[in-house]
Write a protein that holds these residues in place. Sequence first.
Motif, PDB file in Angstrom:
ATOM      1  N   THR A   1      -9.288   2.900  -3.709  1.00  0.00           N
ATOM      2  CA  THR A   1      -8.346   2.059  -2.903  1.00  0.00           C
ATOM      3  C   THR A   1      -7.049   2.900  -2.626  1.00  0.00           C
ATOM      4  O   THR A   1      -6.690   2.582  -1.454  1.00  0.00           O
ATOM      5  CB  THR A   1      -7.843   0.804  -3.392  1.00  0.00           C
ATOM      6  OG1 THR A   1      -7.118   0.981  -4.648  1.00  0.00           O
ATOM      7  CG2 THR A   1      -8.967   0.023  -3.857  1.00  0.00           C
ATOM      8  N   HIS A   2      -6.569   3.780  -3.293  1.00  0.00           N
ATOM      9  CA  HIS A   2      -5.318   4.583  -3.201  1.00  0.00           C
ATOM     10  C   HIS A   2      -5.656   5.727  -3.862  1.00  0.00           C
ATOM     11  O   HIS A   2      -6.151   6.048  -4.768  1.00  0.00           O
ATOM     12  CB  HIS A   2      -4.207   3.587  -3.626  1.00  0.00           C
ATOM     13  CG  HIS A   2      -3.906   2.593  -3.103  1.00  0.00           C
ATOM     14  ND1 HIS A   2      -4.503   1.450  -3.599  1.00  0.00           N
ATOM     15  CD2 HIS A   2      -3.124   1.985  -1.939  1.00  0.00           C
ATOM     16  CE1 HIS A   2      -4.097   0.412  -2.704  1.00  0.00           C
ATOM     17  NE2 HIS A   2      -3.301   0.675  -1.881  1.00  0.00           N
ATOM     18  N   SER A   3      -4.967   6.849  -3.017  1.00  0.00           N
ATOM     19  CA  SER A   3      -5.036   7.991  -3.949  1.00  0.00           C
ATOM     20  C   SER A   3      -3.831   9.247  -3.285  1.00  0.00           C
ATOM     21  O   SER A   3      -3.322   8.785  -2.184  1.00  0.00           O
ATOM     22  CB  SER A   3      -6.308   8.864  -3.773  1.00  0.00           C
ATOM     23  OG  SER A   3      -6.507   9.351  -2.268  1.00  0.00           O
ATOM     24  N   TRP A   4      -3.259   9.994  -3.993  1.00  0.00           N
ATOM     25  CA  TRP A   4      -2.248  11.181  -3.526  1.00  0.00           C
ATOM     26  C   TRP A   4      -2.592  12.185  -4.495  1.00  0.00           C
ATOM     27  O   TRP A   4      -2.818  12.300  -5.437  1.00  0.00           O
ATOM     28  CB  TRP A   4      -0.911  10.384  -4.004  1.00  0.00           C
ATOM     29  CG  TRP A   4       0.198  11.158  -3.527  1.00  0.00           C
ATOM     30  CD1 TRP A   4       0.750  10.864  -2.121  1.00  0.00           C
ATOM     31  CD2 TRP A   4       0.741  12.425  -4.223  1.00  0.00           C
ATOM     32  NE1 TRP A   4       1.741  11.862  -2.150  1.00  0.00           N
ATOM     33  CE2 TRP A   4       1.745  12.868  -3.206  1.00  0.00           C
ATOM     34  CE3 TRP A   4       0.556  13.114  -5.199  1.00  0.00           C
ATOM     35  CZ2 TRP A   4       2.524  14.042  -3.365  1.00  0.00           C
ATOM     36  CZ3 TRP A   4       1.478  14.182  -5.415  1.00  0.00           C
ATOM     37  CH2 TRP A   4       2.432  14.621  -4.229  1.00  0.00           C
TER      38      TRP A   4
ATOM     39  N   ASP B   1       0.970  -1.201  -0.219  1.00  0.00           N
ATOM     40  CA  ASP B   1      -0.109  -0.039  -0.175  1.00  0.00           C
ATOM     41  C   ASP B   1       0.811   1.295   0.003  1.00  0.00           C
ATOM     42  O   ASP B   1       0.570   2.239  -0.991  1.00  0.00           O
ATOM     43  CB  ASP B   1      -0.978   0.037   1.021  1.00  0.00           C
ATOM     44  CG  ASP B   1      -1.842  -1.075   0.900  1.00  0.00           C
ATOM     45  OD1 ASP B   1      -2.536  -1.263  -0.054  1.00  0.00           O
ATOM     46  OD2 ASP B   1      -2.377  -1.657   2.041  1.00  0.00           O
ATOM     47  N   ASP B   2       1.883   1.226   0.666  1.00  0.00           N
ATOM     48  CA  ASP B   2       2.764   2.546   0.904  1.00  0.00           C
ATOM     49  C   ASP B   2       3.595   2.680  -0.489  1.00  0.00           C
ATOM     50  O   ASP B   2       3.818   3.709  -0.922  1.00  0.00           O
ATOM     51  CB  ASP B   2       3.818   2.245   1.896  1.00  0.00           C
ATOM     52  CG  ASP B   2       3.098   2.424   3.336  1.00  0.00           C
ATOM     53  OD1 ASP B   2       2.308   3.155   3.518  1.00  0.00           O
ATOM     54  OD2 ASP B   2       3.809   2.044   4.413  1.00  0.00           O
TER      55      ASP B   2
ATOM     56  N   VAL C   1       1.145   4.149  -3.019  1.00  0.00           N
ATOM     57  CA  VAL C   1       1.051   5.475  -2.880  1.00  0.00           C
ATOM     58  C   VAL C   1       2.338   6.494  -3.386  1.00  0.00           C
ATOM     59  O   VAL C   1       2.166   7.478  -3.954  1.00  0.00           O
ATOM     60  CB  VAL C   1       0.484   5.875  -1.502  1.00  0.00           C
ATOM     61  CG1 VAL C   1       0.503   7.703  -1.245  1.00  0.00           C
ATOM     62  CG2 VAL C   1      -0.878   5.128  -1.013  1.00  0.00           C
TER      63      VAL C   1
ATOM     64  N   GLN D   1       2.156   6.700  -7.036  1.00  0.00           N
ATOM     65  CA  GLN D   1       1.284   7.637  -7.437  1.00  0.00           C
ATOM     66  C   GLN D   1       1.972   9.157  -7.149  1.00  0.00           C
ATOM     67  O   GLN D   1       1.645   9.943  -8.139  1.00  0.00           O
ATOM     68  CB  GLN D   1      -0.040   7.688  -6.554  1.00  0.00           C
ATOM     69  CG  GLN D   1      -0.766   6.338  -6.904  1.00  0.00           C
ATOM     70  CD  GLN D   1      -2.120   6.449  -5.849  1.00  0.00           C
ATOM     71  OE1 GLN D   1      -1.966   6.279  -4.975  1.00  0.00           O
ATOM     72  NE2 GLN D   1      -3.378   6.738  -6.646  1.00  0.00           N
TER      73      GLN D   1
END
Length: 90
Positions: free
Chosen positions: A71-74, A38-39, A42, A45
């Motif tokens: 699920t993920h954003s930046w 996950d890290d 991101v 991204q």
Amino acid sequence: MNHPPHDPRREFEDRLRFEMLLTELSARFVGVTAESIDDEIVEAQRQIVETLDLDRSVLGQVEGDEGFVITHSWCRPGLEARSIPSASSA
């Protein structure tokens, strides 16, 4: 409409920068552990946003036949992280 003049050198540099980013991201994800995925997503991204001079990156996952979930954003510092509706509620 006023278009900027065609600049093959700039197009080449942009393409090279993009391909270098893809190479770096691909190499990094080969060794990613389940605990750090996950890290790493991101961080990737962030690099994509900065390299392509964008404001934000959002990654979604298809959920059933109804739509998707984020699920993920930046986003760049100073920009508000927006709530993005899923396809089923849009």
